[in-house]
Design a protein around this motif. Sequence first.
Motif, PDB file in Angstrom:
ATOM      1  N   THR A   1       8.109   3.716 -29.666  1.00 21.76           N
ATOM      2  CA  THR A   1       6.895   3.109 -29.133  1.00 21.76           C
ATOM      3  C   THR A   1       6.962   1.607 -29.374  1.00 21.76           C
ATOM      4  O   THR A   1       7.295   1.167 -30.484  1.00 21.76           O
ATOM      5  CB  THR A   1       5.634   3.672 -29.803  1.00 21.76           C
ATOM      6  OG1 THR A   1       5.561   5.073 -29.555  1.00 21.76           O
ATOM      7  CG2 THR A   1       4.376   3.007 -29.264  1.00 21.76           C
ATOM      8  N   VAL A   2       6.679   0.834 -28.345  1.00 21.78           N
ATOM      9  CA  VAL A   2       6.626  -0.623 -28.453  1.00 21.78           C
ATOM     10  C   VAL A   2       5.291  -1.081 -27.884  1.00 21.78           C
ATOM     11  O   VAL A   2       4.860  -0.601 -26.824  1.00 21.78           O
ATOM     12  CB  VAL A   2       7.793  -1.287 -27.697  1.00 21.78           C
ATOM     13  CG1 VAL A   2       7.626  -2.816 -27.673  1.00 21.78           C
ATOM     14  CG2 VAL A   2       9.126  -0.932 -28.358  1.00 21.78           C
ATOM     15  N   ALA A   3       4.617  -1.976 -28.585  1.00 27.48           N
ATOM     16  CA  ALA A   3       3.309  -2.461 -28.144  1.00 27.48           C
ATOM     17  C   ALA A   3       3.208  -3.959 -28.325  1.00 27.48           C
ATOM     18  O   ALA A   3       3.849  -4.547 -29.210  1.00 27.48           O
ATOM     19  CB  ALA A   3       2.194  -1.765 -28.928  1.00 27.48           C
ATOM     20  N   LEU A   4       2.401  -4.569 -27.478  1.00 26.80           N
ATOM     21  CA  LEU A   4       1.956  -5.945 -27.691  1.00 26.80           C
ATOM     22  C   LEU A   4       0.601  -5.866 -28.367  1.00 26.80           C
ATOM     23  O   LEU A   4      -0.333  -5.231 -27.842  1.00 26.80           O
ATOM     24  CB  LEU A   4       1.814  -6.688 -26.353  1.00 26.80           C
ATOM     25  CG  LEU A   4       3.016  -7.457 -25.822  1.00 26.80           C
ATOM     26  CD1 LEU A   4       2.665  -8.083 -24.476  1.00 26.80           C
ATOM     27  CD2 LEU A   4       3.461  -8.546 -26.796  1.00 26.80           C
TER      28      LEU A   4
ATOM     29  N   ARG B   1       1.128  -1.053 -24.238  1.00 27.99           N
ATOM     30  CA  ARG B   1       2.100  -0.295 -25.025  1.00 27.99           C
ATOM     31  C   ARG B   1       2.938   0.571 -24.106  1.00 27.99           C
ATOM     32  O   ARG B   1       2.523   0.913 -22.999  1.00 27.99           O
ATOM     33  CB  ARG B   1       1.407   0.562 -26.084  1.00 27.99           C
ATOM     34  CG  ARG B   1       0.531   1.660 -25.491  1.00 27.99           C
ATOM     35  CD  ARG B   1      -0.304   2.353 -26.566  1.00 27.99           C
ATOM     36  NE  ARG B   1       0.533   3.113 -27.482  1.00 27.99           N
ATOM     37  CZ  ARG B   1       0.140   3.487 -28.689  1.00 27.99           C
ATOM     38  NH1 ARG B   1      -1.059   3.161 -29.134  1.00 27.99           N
ATOM     39  NH2 ARG B   1       0.935   4.195 -29.461  1.00 27.99           N
ATOM     40  N   ARG B   2       4.123   0.938 -24.601  1.00 28.95           N
ATOM     41  CA  ARG B   2       5.013   1.849 -23.900  1.00 28.95           C
ATOM     42  C   ARG B   2       5.612   2.811 -24.944  1.00 28.95           C
ATOM     43  O   ARG B   2       5.998   2.400 -26.029  1.00 28.95           O
ATOM     44  CB  ARG B   2       6.165   1.110 -23.216  1.00 28.95           C
ATOM     45  CG  ARG B   2       5.759   0.063 -22.201  1.00 28.95           C
ATOM     46  CD  ARG B   2       5.223   0.669 -20.917  1.00 28.95           C
ATOM     47  NE  ARG B   2       5.011  -0.350 -19.899  1.00 28.95           N
ATOM     48  CZ  ARG B   2       3.947  -1.146 -19.822  1.00 28.95           C
ATOM     49  NH1 ARG B   2       2.982  -1.047 -20.729  1.00 28.95           N
ATOM     50  NH2 ARG B   2       3.837  -2.038 -18.845  1.00 28.95           N
ATOM     51  N   THR B   3       5.702   4.080 -24.565  1.00 30.16           N
ATOM     52  CA  THR B   3       6.357   5.081 -25.408  1.00 30.16           C
ATOM     53  C   THR B   3       7.370   5.831 -24.555  1.00 30.16           C
ATOM     54  O   THR B   3       7.067   6.212 -23.421  1.00 30.16           O
ATOM     55  CB  THR B   3       5.351   6.084 -26.004  1.00 30.16           C
ATOM     56  OG1 THR B   3       4.420   5.385 -26.839  1.00 30.16           O
ATOM     57  CG2 THR B   3       6.063   7.141 -26.837  1.00 30.16           C
ATOM     58  N   ARG B   4       8.559   6.018 -25.110  1.00 31.33           N
ATOM     59  CA  ARG B   4       9.589   6.742 -24.381  1.00 31.33           C
ATOM     60  C   ARG B   4      10.307   7.694 -25.329  1.00 31.33           C
ATOM     61  O   ARG B   4      10.635   7.319 -26.470  1.00 31.33           O
ATOM     62  CB  ARG B   4      10.583   5.766 -23.755  1.00 31.33           C
ATOM     63  CG  ARG B   4      11.490   6.425 -22.712  1.00 31.33           C
ATOM     64  CD  ARG B   4      12.327   5.397 -21.991  1.00 31.33           C
ATOM     65  NE  ARG B   4      11.492   4.448 -21.253  1.00 31.33           N
ATOM     66  CZ  ARG B   4      11.953   3.329 -20.697  1.00 31.33           C
ATOM     67  NH1 ARG B   4      13.243   3.031 -20.776  1.00 31.33           N
ATOM     68  NH2 ARG B   4      11.145   2.536 -20.044  1.00 31.33           N
TER      69      ARG B   4
ATOM     70  N   ALA C   1       6.599  -8.096 -19.632  1.00 31.36           N
ATOM     71  CA  ALA C   1       6.359  -8.262 -18.203  1.00 31.36           C
ATOM     72  C   ALA C   1       4.970  -7.784 -17.785  1.00 31.36           C
ATOM     73  O   ALA C   1       4.548  -8.006 -16.644  1.00 31.36           O
ATOM     74  CB  ALA C   1       7.413  -7.496 -17.401  1.00 31.36           C
ATOM     75  N   ASP C   2       4.253  -7.156 -18.696  1.00 31.86           N
ATOM     76  CA  ASP C   2       2.924  -6.644 -18.384  1.00 31.86           C
ATOM     77  C   ASP C   2       1.943  -7.801 -18.184  1.00 31.86           C
ATOM     78  O   ASP C   2       2.041  -8.827 -18.857  1.00 31.86           O
ATOM     79  CB  ASP C   2       2.441  -5.751 -19.535  1.00 31.86           C
ATOM     80  CG  ASP C   2       1.206  -4.962 -19.173  1.00 31.86           C
ATOM     81  OD1 ASP C   2       0.105  -5.542 -19.217  1.00 31.86           O
ATOM     82  OD2 ASP C   2       1.327  -3.770 -18.858  1.00 31.86           O
ATOM     83  N   PRO C   3       0.986  -7.664 -17.263  1.00 30.01           N
ATOM     84  CA  PRO C   3      -0.004  -8.734 -17.060  1.00 30.01           C
ATOM     85  C   PRO C   3      -0.816  -9.062 -18.306  1.00 30.01           C
ATOM     86  O   PRO C   3      -1.385 -10.160 -18.406  1.00 30.01           O
ATOM     87  CB  PRO C   3      -0.912  -8.162 -15.956  1.00 30.01           C
ATOM     88  CG  PRO C   3      -0.054  -7.187 -15.226  1.00 30.01           C
ATOM     89  CD  PRO C   3       0.856  -6.593 -16.260  1.00 30.01           C
ATOM     90  N   ALA C   4      -0.864  -8.139 -19.271  1.00 31.83           N
ATOM     91  CA  ALA C   4      -1.619  -8.386 -20.495  1.00 31.83           C
ATOM     92  C   ALA C   4      -0.894  -9.298 -21.478  1.00 31.83           C
ATOM     93  O   ALA C   4      -1.473  -9.729 -22.476  1.00 31.83           O
ATOM     94  CB  ALA C   4      -1.949  -7.067 -21.186  1.00 31.83           C
ATOM     95  N   ALA C   5       0.380  -9.607 -21.216  1.00 29.51           N
ATOM     96  CA  ALA C   5       1.145 -10.461 -22.128  1.00 29.51           C
ATOM     97  C   ALA C   5       0.585 -11.872 -22.121  1.00 29.51           C
ATOM     98  O   ALA C   5       0.318 -12.448 -21.065  1.00 29.51           O
ATOM     99  CB  ALA C   5       2.616 -10.466 -21.738  1.00 29.51           C
ATOM    100  N   GLY C   6       0.404 -12.450 -23.308  1.00 33.44           N
ATOM    101  CA  GLY C   6      -0.150 -13.784 -23.435  1.00 33.44           C
ATOM    102  C   GLY C   6       0.908 -14.867 -23.435  1.00 33.44           C
ATOM    103  O   GLY C   6       2.098 -14.615 -23.217  1.00 33.44           O
TER     104      GLY C   6
END
Length: 417
Positions: A116-119, A129-132, A155-160
Motif C-alpha cells: 500500500t502506498v499513500a500520499l 492511496r493505492r493498494t496492490r 500522478a493523482d490530481p490530489a498530489a500537492g
Amino acid sequence: MPGGPHRPRAPGPVQPVRAARGGTQEDVRRHNLGTLLAHLHESGPLTRAELTARMGLNRSTIAVLVAELAALGAVQEQRPDAAQSQSGAGRPSLVVTPASDQIQVIAADIAVDRVTVALIGLGGTVCTRRTRRQSDCRPTAVLELVLALVEEVLADPAAGQNVVGLGLALPGVIRQSDGCVRFAPNLAWVDVPFGEMLQRRLPDLPIWLGNDADLGLLAEHRRGAAQGVDDVVFLAGEVGVGGGMVIGGHPVAGAGGYAGELGHMVIRPGGRRCRCGAHGCWETEIGLPAVARALHLPEDAASDDLIAALARLEPDDGTLAEVGHYLGLGMASIINLVNPRLFIVGGLLREVFPLVRGQVEATLRSAALTAPADQARVAVPALGGDAALFGASELAWSDLLADPTAVLGGRDLQVMP
C-alpha cells in the motif's frame, strides 16, 4: 523538494514542545517554526490564541511565525465560522490550518501479500492511496511495485506541490544506520539493502525505513488509542507477528534497534517450525496461518478471505479457542515483563481479538501476575489497518517538523530508471 541521504531512524514518542533556549536568534526562530507546525500537524487547525497558549510566546511572535509558515505554503489562515466568532468577547482569533493539500509525504506499507502506498498531507490527511496484491516477494520485485505505486500517487490530481519525504514500513528487523533489512523471514529477506536500493531510484527524496510494528505503535501513540499513555505494547499480527514498546515514555529499541520481535518468543517448545528456523515461536500459534488452520482454510489463504470467514463467527464460540489461549499466554508473559498500561492488538489480530476476548482474559487471569494484569487494558488500534502506514508517514515528516524553512526550498522529484 529537498534532497538528502537515506537516514532511517527509530520511531520515538511525542515529546512536549517547548521554546528553544540558548543558541542564536536564528536557531530559536527555526525551532519555533517547527514547534508551531508540529502542533498543527498533530492537533489539526488551531486558533492563534490556542497556539499562543500552547507555546508560551506572545501574540505578536505567533503572528510572525504563522506569517512565515504561510509564505512557505505550509499553513493557511481563515476567520472562524460564525458559531466560533460569537462564542467569546472581542475580536475573533484567526484559525491556522495545516496545508494538507500542498505539503505531503509518501507512506508505504509492505506486507507479505500486498503493498500500500499513500500520499498523506500535513495534519494526517490521506489524500490518495493505492493498494496492490503481490505474489513475488523478491526485493527487486517489491522495489518495482513500490516505485510503480509511488508514480501513481504522484500522478493523482490530489498530489500537492511539495512532497517532502517517503516513509516505509516493513515486517522485518531493520538496521537503523543504513536501512538494511537484516532479516524479514516472512519475505525471505536476509541482509537486503532496501533503503539504499530505494534511495538510488529516488535520489531527491529523503527515505526513512522502520519496522511495521514499531511504526504502528508510533502512529497509535501520536494519533490513536495510545495518545497520552506512556507504557504501551503494540502487537502486529499478520503472517508474522511483531511488536513495539514504549515504556516510561521512551521507545524500547535495543542496542541495534532490533528490540520488539515478540513473535519469536518460544511459547510452545517443540512446536511448529517457524520461518525464522526455531520451533514453537509465538507467531506459529497466533499468526495468519494459525488462524487459517483454525478456520479450516489453507495456511496461505488471503487475508481478505480470512477476514470474511472471521466475520461469520460468534465471539468465544470455540472455533479460535487455541489461538485465543496462545494469544493470552504470550500477552501474559509480556505484561509480567514490562507492566504496560495499554496493550494494542493490531494487524489481522485486531479482527481476531474481539472473537477470543473471553479466552484471552481467562488465560491472563491464570498466567499473568495480578498486579500488572490489573493495570493493563487491551484495545484494538484506533487507526485500524492503517496504523503502520500512518507511522511510516510520521517518520517522513521528521525533517519538515525539525526545520520547515530548510525543507520547503523545494525541487522536483524524479524516479530514476
